[in-house]
Structures are given as C-alpha cells and as structure tokens.
Design a protein around this motif. Structure first.
Motif: not given
Length: 400
Positions: A40-43, A56-62, A68-79, A95-97
């Motif tokens: 299922x898609x979760x947030x 949070x940039x180092x975490x979101x960069x990782x 990308x490496x795992x081929x996972x679609x999704x999105x990161x939305x800073x609040x 984080x949604x995916x």
C-alpha cells in the motif's frame, strides 16, 4: 550553509543487505508480511518531541539516493524550511511511498534526523547568545566516527546560518578539511595543539617553529601548557611585534577546570568582573553560572584578565580565542559578562542528553486515507483533520 554531502558520506545509499542488517527486526518482518498480503502507499510524518532547528537535508539526500537505488517511487515533502524553528511534536517532513519499500528505512532515517536537528538548535542558540563572536567547530574528536562528525558539522552549519539571518556572525569554519565545505571554507583551521608545545619545550619556541613553517598563516598561540597564560602570551607578542600590531596574533585560552588562569583566584576573579561587568555578578547565579563567570578554567574573568594584560602591554590588536566547554549555557554567561572574546572554538553543540535527539516516525495515511494511532492525531495535515477535536501538539500551544 555551503556545500553538499560528499558521495562518500552520509548521502551514500546502502545495499539491501546492509539496510536489512542495520534496521530493526520488526521492520524487516513487516516488509515480508506486506509483500505477501499486498503493498500500500503510506505517508510517514517525522518529528521530535522537543523544539529543534530543522536540519534534514543530509537525511533526505540519503533517502532520495536510496529510493533511486531501490527503484522506489515516492515523494518527500518538507513541512518547513531547513533552518526554521520547529516546535515539539510538529512534523518536520512527510515521506510518501511504498510501505514495503519504506518500512525498512525508518530506523536509518531517524538516526540521521534527530541528532542533527538538536545539534543545529544548540549551535543556533550559541551563535545567538554571542552574535558578535565568530565560532569554529571543533567537534571531530568528540564524535563516534566520521558519519557522526559529518552529521554534527552539517548541523552546526545549519544552526549557524539560522543565527546569521538574525545578524550573528556564526560559525566561520571547522577544525578539519573533510567537513569544511559546510562552512564555505576550503580547508580546516587551527595552528597548534598542546603536544607541539611539549615537543618544543616552551610556548615561545612552538610559536617560532610554527611561524617558520607557515609564515603566511596567522599565529594563534595555545597559552596554558605551563600555567603561564599571561606571561607566555606576552612573550610571543614581544617576539612578533609586527604580527601582533597587524592583528595576526591571537591567544587561545584553554585553561582546564582544575586551576585558575595565571594570576587569578576567587577574589581577584570577582574583582575583574566588578571592573568590567558589575551587573553580571549582582544577581542570582547557579553554581554552574558562577563557575563560568568567576571560577576556574576559561571563565569570563579569565578572558577579561587576558584582555587587560594585552592592552596594558600595548597589544590591543591581539585577538582572544576561547575554548573548553563553550555550550549554550556558557555562551549565555559570556554574553552577560560582555566577555571580550573574538572567536570561540567548540564542539559543545553535540547534544548533552542523547535521549532528546530521538526522532519518531508515524504513518499518518494509507492509500491516501488519514489514519494514525490514537494520541498522534496532531501529526495529520490540517486539511486531513476534518474538524475533529484533535489534541494539539506542543508547538501549537507555545511560542518559541
């Protein structure tokens, strides 16, 4: 803040085996279950239980590199925007995916988020307390390996930048090359450790050796090795009068907490503060504040006494660098005493209470349907709350 995480650092994705080995077992088992019964898609909402500066940039960069490496679609939305003040319980980002894809990443996401946000908050408070003082990050020796060092250096740069936006000078660099890019510097800063003075046999000889090898580099002399901070500093100034007059000599005070700066004792320390910042001593002080003000080690009185000695000897352009335990509380005491320090070297933005760095992630939606465990409804986006009587997060009850 300048620069991005190097590819060899935190932002480098891990292979599936490494991720599985480093994550909590129940997340690995959850992935297996979800893959069998249907993804299922979760947030996820990520937050801390205390006020922080968003870092949070180092975490979101990782996370982006890993997805990308795992081929996972999704999105990161800073609040919020990096460097913002964020209240306790307020989501930093969503984080949604894919549930099967993200569930294994929660442990590692939180490791890279919480400590950075708390360290950034500490660095911000230090810079804000002493806005006319420059800071040098010296956290490396206190870190458990390079990944922590990189995370802490990054965090200090974020907190510094937040303070700079309010007019502070902030952090101007760090003590080694590997993390200097976070401060827009080409290399680390520093001149001599105590070991070089021991090797040279005198503070003056160590200064001469340093200047012979690095004649174009400003000379910062560590002054406490022989317990003669004033005597040895003045000897170096008299040996290099042109450098001293040009503002290219500094003295670093690093007197340990077992003794007073040369020439001081409790009575004379009080007298120094009375001469320069009497209001700082004429109100209630905790024991810790009194130590920072008039106690042993690098106190406000010690800094003022060194400034007196330099000025009296005709070296007003010689700068004072202070180190040794300059955390938030000590910086605030130095501000109260208007201590004449030009630069502070510190790694004390590293959180004291590690349990305060624990970040948390909760799923707040499944296939777009809002759902979160009871008591965490405040993590839902405002447009998902549907007018319900939702308990408010601490950040909605208080102002910074």
């Amino acid at each position: 803040m300048a620069g991005a995480a190097d590819a060899s650092g935190i932002a480098r994705p891990l292979d599936d085996g490494a991720i599985a080995a480093r994550t909590d077992a129940y997340f690995n088992r959850t992935r297996t279950i979800v893959e069998r019964f249907g993804d299922r898609e979760v947030t996820y909402a990520l937050f801390l239980r205390r006020p922080v500066i968003a870092a949070f940039r180092l975490m979101t960069d990782w996370l982006e590199a890993t997805m990308r490496a795992r081929g996972l679609p999704g999105r990161i939305e800073p609040h919020c925007t990096e460097g913002d003040w964020v209240g306790a319980g307020e989501p930093l980002l969503y984080v949604t995916g894919s549930f099967a894809g993200l569930v294994q990443l929660e442990t590692l996401m939180l490791q890279k988020l919480g400590p950075a946000c708390v360290a950034a908050h500490n660095a911000y408070q230090m810079c804000a307390a002493l806005p006319r003082v420059r800071f040098l990050a010296m956290e490396a020796r206190h870190c458990a390996g390079f990944e922590m060092q990189e995370l802490m250096a990054y965090a200090a740069s974020v907190g510094s930048e937040a303070a700079r936006r309010e007019g502070a000078l902030g952090f101007v660099g760090c003590a080694n090359d590997a993390t200097s890019h976070f401060y827009g510097a080409a290399a680390g800063f520093g001149t001599m450790p105590h070991a070089l003075i021991g090797y040279a046999g005198s503070t003056l000889r160590a200064a001469e050796m340093f200047h012979e090898c690095y004649p174009d580099t400003d000379l910062t002399v560590l002054s406490d090795y022989f317990g003669q901070e004033v005597t040895d500093t003045l000897a170096v100034c008299r040996r290099f009068p042109e450098l001293a007059a040009a503002g290219r000599v500094a003295v670093r005070l690093d007197t340990h907490g077992g003794r007073f700066l040369e020439g001081l004792d409790p009575a004379s320390s009080y007298a120094v503060i009375e001469r320069h910042a009497p209001r700082a001593i004429r109100r209630y002080r905790s024991d810790a504040e009194l130590r920072h003000l008039v106690g042993t080690g690098v106190s406000a009185a010690a800094i003022w006494r060194m400034r007196e000695a330099l000025d009296e000897a005709g070296f007003p352009a010689v700068r004072i660098v202070a180190s040794s335990g300059f955390g938030v509380a000590k910086c605030r005491v130095m501000a109260d005493a208007d201590a004449p320090v030009d630069l502070v070297g510190t790694g004390s933005f590293i959180p004291d209470s590690w349990n305060e760095t624990y970040a948390t992630a909760d799923i707040v939606a499944y296939d777009g349907e809002p759902r979160v465990k009871v008591g965490r409804e405040f993590l839902l986006r405002r447009d998902q709350r549907n007018g319900q009587n939702i308990p408010r997060a601490d950040s909605e009850k208080k102002t910074p």
